[in-house]
Design a protein around this motif. Structure first.
Motif, PDB file in Angstrom:
ATOM      1  N   UNK A   1       0.837  -1.210   0.000  1.00 43.57           N
ATOM      2  CA  UNK A   1       0.000   0.000   0.000  1.00 43.57           C
ATOM      3  C   UNK A   1       0.865   1.251   0.000  1.00 43.57           C
ATOM      4  N   UNK A   2       1.897   1.270   0.829  1.00 46.25           N
ATOM      5  CA  UNK A   2       2.767   2.442   0.901  1.00 46.25           C
ATOM      6  C   UNK A   2       3.563   2.618  -0.390  1.00 46.25           C
ATOM      7  N   UNK A   3       3.952   1.521  -1.033  1.00 46.02           N
ATOM      8  CA  UNK A   3       4.674   1.607  -2.310  1.00 46.02           C
ATOM      9  C   UNK A   3       3.825   2.282  -3.364  1.00 46.02           C
ATOM     10  N   UNK A   4       2.551   1.915  -3.440  1.00 41.83           N
ATOM     11  CA  UNK A   4       1.654   2.517  -4.427  1.00 41.83           C
ATOM     12  C   UNK A   4       1.444   3.999  -4.150  1.00 41.83           C
ATOM     13  N   UNK A   5       1.312   4.370  -2.865  1.00 41.57           N
ATOM     14  CA  UNK A   5       1.101   5.779  -2.528  1.00 41.57           C
ATOM     15  C   UNK A   5       2.332   6.619  -2.848  1.00 41.57           C
ATOM     16  N   UNK A   6       3.510   6.078  -2.609  1.00 39.60           N
ATOM     17  CA  UNK A   6       4.733   6.839  -2.856  1.00 39.60           C
ATOM     18  C   UNK A   6       5.094   6.882  -4.330  1.00 39.60           C
ATOM     19  N   UNK A   7       4.535   5.985  -5.150  1.00 36.30           N
ATOM     20  CA  UNK A   7       4.848   6.002  -6.586  1.00 36.30           C
ATOM     21  C   UNK A   7       4.326   7.265  -7.255  1.00 36.30           C
ATOM     22  N   UNK A   8       3.166   7.772  -6.836  1.00 38.16           N
ATOM     23  CA  UNK A   8       2.578   8.993  -7.383  1.00 38.16           C
ATOM     24  C   UNK A   8       2.462   8.934  -8.907  1.00 38.16           C
ATOM     25  N   UNK A   9       1.974   7.825  -9.424  1.00 39.06           N
ATOM     26  CA  UNK A   9       1.806   7.648 -10.862  1.00 39.06           C
ATOM     27  C   UNK A   9       0.520   6.858 -11.065  1.00 39.06           C
ATOM     28  N   UNK A  10      -0.419   7.456 -11.794  1.00 35.36           N
ATOM     29  CA  UNK A  10      -1.702   6.785 -12.003  1.00 35.36           C
ATOM     30  C   UNK A  10      -1.539   5.488 -12.782  1.00 35.36           C
ATOM     31  N   UNK A  11      -0.521   5.420 -13.650  1.00 35.86           N
ATOM     32  CA  UNK A  11      -0.301   4.208 -14.437  1.00 35.86           C
ATOM     33  C   UNK A  11       0.207   3.055 -13.595  1.00 35.86           C
ATOM     34  N   UNK A  12       0.661   3.351 -12.366  1.00 34.31           N
ATOM     35  CA  UNK A  12       1.199   2.303 -11.497  1.00 34.31           C
ATOM     36  C   UNK A  12       0.121   1.627 -10.664  1.00 34.31           C
ATOM     37  N   UNK A  13      -1.147   2.018 -10.838  1.00 34.00           N
ATOM     38  CA  UNK A  13      -2.209   1.493  -9.981  1.00 34.00           C
ATOM     39  C   UNK A  13      -2.396  -0.005 -10.151  1.00 34.00           C
ATOM     40  N   UNK A  14      -2.116  -0.544 -11.357  1.00 34.41           N
ATOM     41  CA  UNK A  14      -2.343  -1.966 -11.610  1.00 34.41           C
ATOM     42  C   UNK A  14      -1.091  -2.808 -11.419  1.00 34.41           C
ATOM     43  N   UNK A  15       0.010  -2.187 -11.045  1.00 40.47           N
ATOM     44  CA  UNK A  15       1.251  -2.951 -10.929  1.00 40.47           C
ATOM     45  C   UNK A  15       1.231  -3.871  -9.712  1.00 40.47           C
ATOM     46  N   UNK A  16       0.814  -3.365  -8.554  1.00 39.75           N
ATOM     47  CA  UNK A  16       0.768  -4.215  -7.363  1.00 39.75           C
ATOM     48  C   UNK A  16      -0.232  -5.370  -7.532  1.00 39.75           C
ATOM     49  N   UNK A  17      -1.473  -5.141  -8.027  1.00 41.56           N
ATOM     50  CA  UNK A  17      -2.361  -6.285  -8.278  1.00 41.56           C
ATOM     51  C   UNK A  17      -1.781  -7.275  -9.284  1.00 41.56           C
TER      52      UNK A  17
END
Length: 444
Positions: free
Chosen positions: A125-141
């Protein structure tokens, strides 16, 4: 990329499919080549770099938290040295939370298919928040879906969880040794309803394993005497301090170390066996486009020496020859001009079928030099510019030839400026004169 297409619909992938077919290989390799091209084109690779940066920042924050937590646990367990240390309160402070979280992890491992753990989910969760990139939303799933095939998420995040607790335990142990070395502590046990024999048995039972490693184990008389007041003798202090350090090492640090090594071993073993599941519905739709039924599959014999057959993966760096092609020319123009034998003529491209045929040929036999003739009397629409960019990526070097107007016609300077601006944005070299000498020799 499969999750993205399932969510937003199929992507425009004609060039990606063509390049994947030209590279050859198995269906899984072609799917990966297609996905990599689309990810580079649409910014997913850059989003992945942002996500990895966010993951590193999140990991650094968790490491710092573990370090500070370990130091705080040791300070809370021993206090400031002004009062005697209750050994079982100290033991609970040093090991209580660690053992509870360890028990929760083991139960989750036994009862659930995929156990990420609270720390693991917090890191994602923290990795996604710190990425600050909308395109990264599907990377963790996507990462979790990929790892679930070999149940790797429990092992990968297990390395993270046990590694953090190991760091916290090391910080606790180091702080404990520092405090015991610089302050004088007295140790007692206290109880209203439990007798001394109970504490003697419990203390010696807990200290049995540490005693096998050489740590001190208080005898029954010392334990019984410590129930009345903190003993002032150095031997009593050393015995209790050794017992406390040994218990922390054996029951706090060593289990986390062993579990971290186990998770790391299972993680590496699972990663080595990880393969793309080409039977998924999203990939089944790509089979005919990436590996057509008319294409010969399996091992093929080497091509005869007299035939030109570039190996799979041929790109602009392995290109050769020179080619001239024109795009959407007026039928009144005389074409092609007189060409030396060393320059091939690809004719005039006017429709979609001709474009696809030319691009397929260039993916197999990319030229070292490519000149593209365009009529600047036509507007530089997005389709034409996209075709120019795609053709340029299929050649070692490319120049755009902006043809002069036919005799008796005036050139629209505003439209010519539009062409110049569009070609500069594409970073394509262009000229108003025929680049035939460059095509033939490679220089001006």
């Amino acid at each position: 990329m499969r999750l993205r297409e399932e969510h937003a619909g199929p992507l425009e992938d004609s060039e990606a499919n063509r390049r994947a077919r030209a590279d050859g290989g198995t269906l899984a390799q072609r799917i990966q080549a297609r996905a990599l091209f689309l990810a580079q084109r649409d910014g997913q690779v850059q989003a992945l770099h942002h996500w990895l940066q966010g993951a590193q920042l999140a990991l650094a924050a968790l490491l710092l938290l573990a370090l500070l937590s370990g130091i705080g646990l040791a300070g809370a367990a021993l206090g400031d040295g002004q009062r005697p240390v209750n050994v079982f309160w100290a033991l609970g402070s040093l090991l209580g939370l660690n053992l509870l979280m360890l028990l929760g992890w083991i139960l989750g491992l036994l009862l659930s298919r995929d156990n990420a753990g609270a720390l693991g989910r917090s890191w994602l969760w923290l990795s996604e928040k710190l990425a600050r990139d909308a395109s990264a939303a599907q990377l963790a799933p996507a990462l979790l879906v990929l790892l679930q095939r070999q149940r790797l998420s429990r092992w990968g995040l297990g390395v993270l969880v046990h590694g953090l607790w190991l760091l916290a335990s090391l910080a606790t142990l180091a702080t404990l040794l520092l405090l015991l070395s610089t302050r004088r502590y007295g140790f007692v046990w206290e109880s209203t309803i439990l007798g001394g024999e109970t504490f003697i048995g419990l203390t010696q039972a807990i200290g049995t394993l540490p005693a096998l490693l050489g740590f001190a184990l208080p005898d029954a008389e010392l334990i019984r005497a410590s129930g009345d007041s903190a003993l002032l003798s150095e031997s009593a202090r050393h015995s209790w301090a050794g017992w406390l350090v040994g218990v922390l090492l054996v029951y706090g640090l060593l289990p986390r170390l062993l579990l971290a090594l186990l998770c790391l071993w299972r993680w590496r073993r699972g990663c080595a066996a990880l393969q793309l599941d080409t039977e998924l519905p999203g990939y089944g739709l790509l089979r005919e486009r990436l590996q057509p039924s008319s294409e010969r599959l399996g091992i093929s014999d080497a091509a005869p020496a007299q035939l030109h057959q570039p190996p799979a993966g041929t790109g602009p760096l392995q290109s050769q020859g020179a080619l001239l092609v024109a795009i959407e020319l007026d039928s009144q123009r005389t074409w092609p001009p007189a060409l030396p034998k060393s320059i091939a003529n690809a004719g005039v491209v006017d429709n979609r079928e001709q474009r696809q045929h030319l691009l397929e040929q260039l993916s197999r036999f990319p030229p070292a030099r490519l000149a593209i003739a365009c009529d600047p009397q036509r507007s530089p629409d997005r389709g034409s510019l996209a075709l120019l960019a795609e053709l340029a990526r299929s050649a070692g070097a490319t120049r755009i030839w902006l043809l002069p107007p036919p005799p008796g016609e005036a050139l629209d300077s505003a439209r010519l400026d539009d062409w110049h601006q569009a070609l500069e944005q594409l970073q394509l070299a262009h000229s108003d004169s025929a680049p035939l000498h460059w095509l033939e020799t490679g220089h001006d």
